[in-house]
Design a protein around this motif. Structure first.
Motif, PDB file in Angstrom:
ATOM      1  N   SER A  84       8.009  13.410 -20.582  1.00 23.08           N
ATOM      2  CA  SER A  84       9.416  13.658 -20.229  1.00 23.08           C
ATOM      3  C   SER A  84       9.905  12.619 -19.236  1.00 23.08           C
ATOM      4  CB  SER A  84       9.536  15.050 -19.603  1.00 23.08           C
ATOM      5  OG  SER A  84       8.854  15.077 -18.342  1.00 23.08           O
ATOM      6  N   VAL A  85      11.195  12.695 -18.912  1.00 17.96           N
ATOM      7  CA  VAL A  85      11.774  11.814 -17.894  1.00 17.96           C
ATOM      8  C   VAL A  85      11.068  12.031 -16.556  1.00 17.96           C
ATOM      9  CG1 VAL A  85      13.844  11.347 -16.535  1.00 17.96           C
ATOM     10  CG2 VAL A  85      14.011  11.580 -19.014  1.00 17.96           C
ATOM     11  N   LYS A  86      10.767  13.285 -16.243  1.00 15.79           N
ATOM     12  CA  LYS A  86      10.066  13.569 -14.986  1.00 15.79           C
ATOM     13  C   LYS A  86       8.685  12.932 -14.962  1.00 15.79           C
ATOM     14  CE  LYS A  86      12.308  17.819 -13.396  1.00 15.79           C
ATOM     15  NZ  LYS A  86      12.093  19.181 -12.861  1.00 15.79           N
ATOM     16  N   ASP A  87       7.995  12.946 -16.085  1.00 14.15           N
ATOM     17  CA  ASP A  87       6.675  12.317 -16.162  1.00 14.15           C
ATOM     18  C   ASP A  87       6.788  10.817 -15.881  1.00 14.15           C
ATOM     19  OD1 ASP A  87       5.362  14.691 -16.857  1.00 14.15           O
ATOM     20  OD2 ASP A  87       5.743  14.377 -18.995  1.00 14.15           O
ATOM     21  N   LEU A  88       7.787  10.193 -16.494  1.00 12.19           N
ATOM     22  CA  LEU A  88       7.944   8.751 -16.316  1.00 12.19           C
ATOM     23  C   LEU A  88       8.370   8.416 -14.890  1.00 12.19           C
ATOM     24  CD1 LEU A  88       7.604   6.117 -17.755  1.00 12.19           C
ATOM     25  CD2 LEU A  88       9.924   6.328 -18.670  1.00 12.19           C
ATOM     26  N   TYR A  89       9.184   9.269 -14.301  1.00 11.39           N
ATOM     27  CA  TYR A  89       9.578   9.091 -12.890  1.00 11.39           C
ATOM     28  C   TYR A  89       8.338   9.151 -11.998  1.00 11.39           C
ATOM     29  CZ  TYR A  89      11.426  10.541  -8.302  1.00 11.39           C
ATOM     30  OH  TYR A  89      11.699  10.663  -6.965  1.00 11.39           O
ATOM     31  N   ARG A  90       7.485  10.135 -12.230  1.00 13.12           N
ATOM     32  CA  ARG A  90       6.261  10.248 -11.434  1.00 13.12           C
ATOM     33  C   ARG A  90       5.353   9.043 -11.683  1.00 13.12           C
ATOM     34  NH1 ARG A  90       3.482  14.222  -8.599  1.00 13.12           N
ATOM     35  NH2 ARG A  90       1.233  13.850  -8.459  1.00 13.12           N
ATOM     36  N   ALA A  91       5.309   8.582 -12.926  1.00 14.28           N
ATOM     37  CA  ALA A  91       4.468   7.428 -13.251  1.00 14.28           C
ATOM     38  C   ALA A  91       4.942   6.172 -12.530  1.00 14.28           C
ATOM     39  CB  ALA A  91       4.466   7.199 -14.764  1.00 14.28           C
ATOM     40  N   MET A  92       6.252   6.031 -12.320  1.00 13.17           N
ATOM     41  CA  MET A  92       6.769   4.891 -11.563  1.00 13.17           C
ATOM     42  C   MET A  92       6.222   4.921 -10.131  1.00 13.17           C
ATOM     43  SD  MET A  92       8.767   2.942 -13.425  1.00 13.17           S
ATOM     44  CE  MET A  92       9.090   3.095 -15.187  1.00 13.17           C
ATOM     45  N   MET A  93       6.248   6.097  -9.519  1.00 10.79           N
ATOM     46  CA  MET A  93       5.711   6.230  -8.168  1.00 10.79           C
ATOM     47  C   MET A  93       4.208   5.977  -8.165  1.00 10.79           C
ATOM     48  SD  MET A  93       7.856   9.357  -6.397  1.00 10.79           S
ATOM     49  CE  MET A  93       7.503  10.614  -7.603  1.00 10.79           C
ATOM     50  N   GLU A  94       3.520   6.496  -9.179  1.00 12.59           N
ATOM     51  CA  GLU A  94       2.079   6.266  -9.272  1.00 12.59           C
ATOM     52  C   GLU A  94       1.768   4.777  -9.379  1.00 12.59           C
ATOM     53  OE1 GLU A  94       0.532  10.344 -11.569  1.00 12.59           O
ATOM     54  OE2 GLU A  94       0.979   8.521 -12.705  1.00 12.59           O
ATOM     55  N   GLY A  95       2.559   4.050 -10.175  1.00 11.79           N
ATOM     56  CA  GLY A  95       2.313   2.626 -10.356  1.00 11.79           C
ATOM     57  C   GLY A  95       2.370   1.854  -9.060  1.00 11.79           C
ATOM     58  N   VAL A  96       3.331   2.203  -8.210  1.00 14.23           N
ATOM     59  CA  VAL A  96       3.436   1.554  -6.902  1.00 14.23           C
ATOM     60  C   VAL A  96       2.182   1.826  -6.081  1.00 14.23           C
ATOM     61  CG1 VAL A  96       4.722   1.521  -4.725  1.00 14.23           C
ATOM     62  CG2 VAL A  96       5.957   1.612  -6.912  1.00 14.23           C
ATOM     63  N   VAL A  97       1.690   3.061  -6.140  1.00 10.09           N
ATOM     64  CA  VAL A  97       0.517   3.429  -5.336  1.00 10.09           C
ATOM     65  C   VAL A  97      -0.763   2.832  -5.929  1.00 10.09           C
ATOM     66  CG1 VAL A  97      -0.704   5.297  -4.183  1.00 10.09           C
ATOM     67  CG2 VAL A  97       1.711   5.562  -4.718  1.00 10.09           C
ATOM     68  N   TYR A  98      -0.878   2.774  -7.251  1.00 10.19           N
ATOM     69  CA  TYR A  98      -2.038   2.098  -7.846  1.00 10.19           C
ATOM     70  C   TYR A  98      -2.133   0.653  -7.336  1.00 10.19           C
ATOM     71  CZ  TYR A  98      -3.016   5.747 -11.370  1.00 10.19           C
ATOM     72  OH  TYR A  98      -3.357   6.914 -12.015  1.00 10.19           O
ATOM     73  N   GLU A  99      -0.980  -0.006  -7.244  1.00 13.23           N
ATOM     74  CA  GLU A  99      -0.976  -1.384  -6.759  1.00 13.23           C
ATOM     75  C   GLU A  99      -1.456  -1.445  -5.312  1.00 13.23           C
ATOM     76  OE1 GLU A  99       0.329  -5.517  -7.845  1.00 13.23           O
ATOM     77  OE2 GLU A  99      -0.594  -3.758  -8.781  1.00 13.23           O
ATOM     78  N   MET A 100      -1.108  -0.436  -4.519  1.00 13.86           N
ATOM     79  CA  MET A 100      -1.587  -0.384  -3.136  1.00 13.86           C
ATOM     80  C   MET A 100      -3.078  -0.044  -3.080  1.00 13.86           C
ATOM     81  SD  MET A 100       0.757  -1.330  -1.045  1.00 13.86           S
ATOM     82  CE  MET A 100       1.156  -2.536  -2.314  1.00 13.86           C
ATOM     83  N   MET A 101      -3.555   0.763  -4.017  1.00 14.91           N
ATOM     84  CA  MET A 101      -4.997   1.029  -4.094  1.00 14.91           C
ATOM     85  C   MET A 101      -5.756  -0.268  -4.344  1.00 14.91           C
ATOM     86  SD  MET A 101      -5.076   4.574  -6.365  1.00 14.91           S
ATOM     87  CE  MET A 101      -6.872   4.777  -6.331  1.00 14.91           C
ATOM     88  N   LEU A 102      -5.227  -1.094  -5.218  1.00 14.16           N
ATOM     89  CA  LEU A 102      -5.844  -2.385  -5.502  1.00 14.16           C
ATOM     90  C   LEU A 102      -5.874  -3.251  -4.252  1.00 14.16           C
ATOM     91  CD1 LEU A 102      -6.913  -4.053  -8.012  1.00 14.16           C
ATOM     92  CD2 LEU A 102      -4.649  -5.109  -8.014  1.00 14.16           C
ATOM     93  N   ASN A 103      -4.763  -3.267  -3.523  1.00 16.41           N
ATOM     94  CA  ASN A 103      -4.696  -4.029  -2.279  1.00 16.41           C
ATOM     95  C   ASN A 103      -5.683  -3.508  -1.244  1.00 16.41           C
ATOM     96  OD1 ASN A 103      -2.380  -6.182  -1.924  1.00 16.41           O
ATOM     97  ND2 ASN A 103      -1.577  -4.633  -3.308  1.00 16.41           N
ATOM     98  N   MET A 104      -5.779  -2.201  -1.130  1.00 17.36           N
ATOM     99  CA  MET A 104      -6.703  -1.621  -0.153  1.00 17.36           C
ATOM    100  C   MET A 104      -8.148  -1.925  -0.528  1.00 17.36           C
ATOM    101  SD  MET A 104      -4.708  -0.537   2.083  1.00 17.36           S
ATOM    102  CE  MET A 104      -5.851   0.293   3.156  1.00 17.36           C
ATOM    103  N   GLU A 105      -8.440  -2.019  -1.820  1.00 21.16           N
ATOM    104  CA  GLU A 105      -9.787  -2.390  -2.255  1.00 21.16           C
ATOM    105  C   GLU A 105     -10.119  -3.807  -1.773  1.00 21.16           C
ATOM    106  OE1 GLU A 105     -12.269  -3.210  -6.389  1.00 21.16           O
ATOM    107  OE2 GLU A 105     -10.533  -1.869  -6.447  1.00 21.16           O
ATOM    108  N   TYR A 106      -9.165  -4.733  -1.908  1.00 21.26           N
ATOM    109  CA  TYR A 106      -9.362  -6.096  -1.419  1.00 21.26           C
ATOM    110  C   TYR A 106      -9.583  -6.103   0.090  1.00 21.26           C
ATOM    111  CZ  TYR A 106      -8.366  -9.055  -5.494  1.00 21.26           C
ATOM    112  OH  TYR A 106      -8.439  -9.730  -6.684  1.00 21.26           O
ATOM    113  N   LEU A 107      -8.716  -5.401   0.816  1.00 21.91           N
ATOM    114  CA  LEU A 107      -8.806  -5.419   2.281  1.00 21.91           C
ATOM    115  C   LEU A 107     -10.079  -4.744   2.768  1.00 21.91           C
ATOM    116  CD1 LEU A 107      -5.091  -4.711   3.303  1.00 21.91           C
ATOM    117  CD2 LEU A 107      -6.296  -6.901   3.220  1.00 21.91           C
ATOM    118  N   ASN A 108     -10.453  -3.628   2.150  1.00 16.83           N
ATOM    119  CA  ASN A 108     -11.687  -2.954   2.544  1.00 16.83           C
ATOM    120  C   ASN A 108     -12.890  -3.865   2.363  1.00 16.83           C
ATOM    121  OD1 ASN A 108     -10.236  -0.666   3.141  1.00 16.83           O
ATOM    122  ND2 ASN A 108     -10.771   0.428   1.268  1.00 16.83           N
ATOM    123  N   GLY A 109     -12.880  -4.640   1.273  1.00 17.84           N
ATOM    124  CA  GLY A 109     -13.978  -5.570   1.024  1.00 17.84           C
ATOM    125  C   GLY A 109     -14.071  -6.658   2.070  1.00 17.84           C
TER     126      GLY A 109
END
Length: 496
Positions: free
Chosen positions: A370-395
């Motif tokens: 649904s539209v709500k699912d895609l809206y949530r996925a947009m927010m998730e995508g931003v956070v996934y990108e930050m997870m990737l960044n945190m993986e780099y920084l933690n390393g």
């Protein structure tokens, strides 16, 4: 009543936010100025920035004559060349301006990539000041020859207001010519670039001064001749201060148009992944400490784009029910991962890719979503990108234990809980969309004696709204989808 303020100079507009001596928010005033973005040229006029600054200061001073001190923060990299009458010689190139790429390669060839990284704390890139100035010197030698001063935005405004040419360490570090260990301009880099360091402002710690406003300027703007001004640093540093992030192990999550996590750490990490990922090492306000910027060009901007283009029915319903569209979209939202992967590179990729040509992607949609699912996925995508960044920084040994969230996105309880679950870190929402302005006001208030130190200023200005704790089951569920996300850029990029 005494008051302190923050002057925040952005690339498209400037604002002053005023707080009283007890740290209570009083007023905000804003002015926009035109920006020219043509093929091959992204510029703004320094005169327009100065006019906007004068207007917001005059407005704030008229409403609050007790305004005693103002901290100044600004966007980075861009430089203004002044002639002997302190008049701008040419338009100011923004960091997105493509000119300077060849000059960056020349400077890197002369000194070596590793040398530049170790001295300046940044990987060589054409967005920084030195390559842009080298381009001017090569292609517009008459303009460069007329320059009596070369200033970045913070010190340009401070110089016009006070007559003092000083620049704080964090903004100087955006030049690609500042020695982050010795805390001074690098003569070796200036010589290799063919630049005169005598044209530049004196580097000083953030919060230095205070510097008194020029009498003539005070009269013209209707400000107190006793008004004090203070360099508060690069805008992301000011936001970290305004979020109460003062110690190693802490970080601010700037949930604004751009998503940016700014962690504080002690000493300079030696891990090459820092530079390979485009992470800058920036001197912080606490001696011996540094910050870096892990960011995505599309944070709140991606959510806004989605609402503007894909949630028109929800916008209409929100208007009918007199609610925000965010409330409509988040009502009854499922909390588990959507399974949809959104690569948030809708305006190019920032850290750890630094790929301006990257494009966004949405993967995994079905007719059941649904539209709500895609809206949530947009927010998730931003956070996934930050997870990737945190993986780099933690390393690389940079491991924040808690995030302080500021900016407009911090008002979303759904997004804050999602971030805590996905990142596996507690997040303290400050409910403060003006962290940069608060940081400026805090810095100015300390310099002017309104507060004893930044901790006292933080106690007065910063309000912790809510703490979101990570939920282990959801963190584990998101980790499974994150393993898929880690492969998404490499899968999509060759197709674009």
């Amino acid at each position: 009543m005494m008051a302190s303020g923050g002057l925040d100079i952005g690339s498209t507009g400037c604002k002053v936010t005023v707080y009283d001596e007890k740290g209570r928010y009083l007023y905000r005033t804003y002015r926009e100025y035109p920006v020219s973005r043509n093929v091959g040229e992204h510029e703004v006029r320094a005169e327009d920035i100065w006019q906007g600054v004068c207007e917001v200061l005059k407005d704030a001073g008229a409403r609050y004559p007790g305004l005693r001190a103002v901290g100044v923060t600004s966007f980075g990299e861009s430089c203004v060349l002044l002639d002997r009458e302190d008049r701008p010689i040419r338009p100011v190139m923004l960091y997105t301006d493509p000119r300077g790429s060849e000059e960056c390669r020349e400077l890197t060839k002369r000194l070596g990539k590793a040398y530049l990284e170790q001295i300046t704390g940044v990987a060589p890139h054409s967005m920084y000041s030195m390559p842009k100035l080298m381009w001017i010197r090569k292609h517009c030698p008459e303009d460069y020859a007329r320059a009596e001063r070369i200033l970045m935005m913070e010190d340009y405004i401070l110089y016009l207001l006070t007559g003092q040419a000083v620049i704080d360490y964090s903004l100087a570090a955006r030049s690609m010519a500042f020695d982050i260990r010795k805390l001074c301009w690098s003569r070796e880099i200036f010589e290799a670039a063919g630049m005169d360091p005598g044209l530049f402002s004196e580097p000083v710690p953030g919060g230095s001064g205070p510097y008194r406003i020029r009498a003539g300027i005070a009269g013209d703007l209707g400000l107190s001749p006793e008004l004090l001004l203070v360099p508060a640093g690069h805008d992301q540093v000011a936001a970290a201060v305004g979020s109460g992030v003062f110690q190693a192990g802490q970080a601010v999550d700037g949930a604004g148009t751009v998503e940016c996590i700014t962690p504080v750490f002690s000493g300079i990490p030696q891990d090459q992944r820092i530079y390979d990922g485009g992470y800058a090492i920036v001197p912080y306000v606490t001696p011996g400490d540094y910050v870096t910027y892990a960011f995505s060009f599309t944070g709140g901007a991606l959510v806004s784009w989605f609402i503007q283009n894909c949630a028109k029915a929800e916008k209409a319903l929100a208007a009918e029910q007199k609610k925000s569209v965010y409330e409509i979209l988040e009502e009854g939202m499922k909390e588990e991962p959507t399974g949809i992967l959104v690569l948030p590179h809708f305006a190019g990729a920032a850290t750890p890719y630094m790929d301006e040509g990257a494009k966004g992607a949405v993967v995994g949609l079905t007719v059941c979503h649904s539209v709500k699912d895609l809206y949530r996925a947009m927010m998730e995508g931003v956070v996934y990108e930050m997870m990737l960044n945190m993986e780099y920084l933690n390393g690389a040994g940079i491991r924040p234990e808690k995030l302080h969230a500021a900016g407009g996105g911090a008002a979303s309880r759904v997004w804050m809980q999602m971030k805590a679950d996905m990142l596996g870190l507690p997040i303290v929402s400050l409910g403060n969309a003006e962290a940069g302005a608060a940081g400026c006001a805090m810095t100015a208030g300390v310099a002017a004696g309104l507060f004893q130190d930044l901790n006292e200023a933080a106690a007065a200005l910063i309000r912790e709204k809510e703490t979101y704790l990570p939920r282990p089951a959801l963190h584990e569920a998101y980790q499974a989808h994150y393993e898929r996300y880690r492969k998404l850029y490499e899968a999509v990029r060759p197709l674009m």
